[in-house]
Design a protein around this motif. Structure first.
Motif, PDB file in Angstrom:
ATOM      1  N   GLU A 161       0.753  -1.094   0.139  1.00 31.47           N
ATOM      2  CA  GLU A 161       0.015   0.164  -0.158  1.00 31.47           C
ATOM      3  C   GLU A 161       0.877   1.150  -0.104  1.00 31.47           C
ATOM      4  O   GLU A 161       0.567   2.280  -0.742  1.00 31.47           O
ATOM      5  N   GLN A 162       1.886   1.235   0.689  1.00 35.77           N
ATOM      6  CA  GLN A 162       2.766   2.386   0.853  1.00 35.77           C
ATOM      7  C   GLN A 162       3.742   2.670  -0.296  1.00 35.77           C
ATOM      8  O   GLN A 162       4.111   3.747  -0.703  1.00 35.77           O
ATOM      9  N   ALA A 163       3.745   1.663  -1.172  1.00 41.25           N
ATOM     10  CA  ALA A 163       4.491   1.518  -2.255  1.00 41.25           C
ATOM     11  C   ALA A 163       3.562   2.246  -3.461  1.00 41.25           C
ATOM     12  O   ALA A 163       4.117   2.646  -4.608  1.00 41.25           O
ATOM     13  N   GLY A 164       2.233   2.446  -3.077  1.00 39.91           N
ATOM     14  CA  GLY A 164       1.646   3.155  -4.061  1.00 39.91           C
ATOM     15  C   GLY A 164       1.149   2.001  -5.325  1.00 39.91           C
ATOM     16  O   GLY A 164       0.552   2.626  -6.404  1.00 39.91           O
ATOM     17  N   LEU A 165       0.984   0.992  -5.157  1.00 43.42           N
ATOM     18  CA  LEU A 165       0.685  -0.038  -5.939  1.00 43.42           C
ATOM     19  C   LEU A 165      -0.869  -0.514  -6.008  1.00 43.42           C
ATOM     20  O   LEU A 165      -1.319  -0.310  -5.150  1.00 43.42           O
ATOM     21  N   SER A 166      -1.294  -0.966  -7.212  1.00 42.36           N
ATOM     22  CA  SER A 166      -2.536  -1.279  -7.426  1.00 42.36           C
ATOM     23  C   SER A 166      -2.943  -2.403  -6.795  1.00 42.36           C
ATOM     24  O   SER A 166      -2.322  -3.525  -6.910  1.00 42.36           O
ATOM     25  N   LEU A 167      -3.677  -2.440  -5.599  1.00 38.76           N
ATOM     26  CA  LEU A 167      -3.884  -3.564  -4.580  1.00 38.76           C
ATOM     27  C   LEU A 167      -5.407  -3.910  -4.351  1.00 38.76           C
ATOM     28  O   LEU A 167      -6.088  -2.935  -4.431  1.00 38.76           O
TER      29      LEU A 167
END
Length: 244
Positions: free
Chosen positions: A63-69
């Motif tokens: 989440e902190q990496a800003g990835l689509s989750l």
């Protein structure tokens, strides 16, 4: 998760669609962690509620990496998984950007017509361990992003520079070409040259006469027990350790 998304991910099991979408599929905690560690181009991450409960730190990191989750149902993960027992997390990754092979790199591993996915993945894993981070594959090798290769590689893909459909002649003027052959010199007595390519052939056919004709050296592993031959994955690991 829509039905169209499920169908697109399922299509990545076939090489035709991996090439069409320039994507491949990874499954399991270790592979996802490796992709994050090496900064792979992750398109989407999918996980189940039970996986999140058991691995909250990893989900938070993603989440902190800003990835689509996206959290999905277990039955949805089972539909997109290429294994019988899905591990709770999976991701779609974009192919890494690969240019022409850099012949200035001193140490290369060249796989000649290696068609078994498990062997190729094992060789990638060993190559990562022994520092053979530049790998060239001949025409007629198995697709390096085949799901079975990716699983056997255990995350090694993300730290390697892998080039497909490469002719060995590319290295003929710049590197010492060293082929693995049971008739070769004992690798224990061999001193690695400054720039070299280690060439491994398939278990079924070995190295062709054309390949043998351009080799500078051949090396072998001395047999101290009994048996007909070594699996190419095992032999490759031993040779890489000796030449590293």
């Amino acid at each position: 998760m829509t039905n169209n998304t499920i169908k697109q991910i399922q299509s990545l099991e076939r090489g035709k669609y991996r090439k069409e979408h320039s994507q491949f599929f990874i499954e399991g905690k270790r592979l996802v962690e490796s992709a994050l560690e090496f900064g792979a181009k992750i398109e989407n991450v999918y996980y189940t509620d039970s996986f999140k409960n058991e691995n909250p730190v990893l989900i938070q990191t993603i989440e902190q990496a800003g990835l689509s989750l996206e959290q999905i149902l277990t039955k949805q993960l089972e539909k997109i998984s290429f294994t019988q027992s899905p591990a709770g997390i999976a991701a779609v990754c974009n192919f890494p950007p690969i240019g022409n092979p850099d012949v200035n790199q001193h140490k290369w591993l060249y796989l000649y017509q290696v068609s078994d996915p498990g062997n190729m993945g094992t060789l990638f894993r060993s190559a990562a361990w022994f520092g053979f981070t530049h790998i060239a594959l001949s025409p007629d090798c198995v697709d390096p992003f085949n799901p079975k290769v990716v699983r056997a590689g255990m995350g090694a893909h993300f730290g390697l520079s892998i080039h497909s459909n490469i002719e060995l002649n590319l290295f003929a003027d710049s590197h010492t070409l060293i082929g693995a052959d049971h008739r070769g010199n004992d690798v224990s007595d061999f001193k690695s040259p400054e720039k070299f390519v280690l060439i491994l052939g398939s278990e079924a056919h070995g190295l062709s006469k054309d390949i043998q004709g351009i080799l500078d050296q051949t090396i072998a592993i001395e047999k101290t027990g009994f048996g007909e031959s070594l699996n190419v994955g095992v032999a490759g690991a031993i040779l890489m350790e000796k030449l590293a």
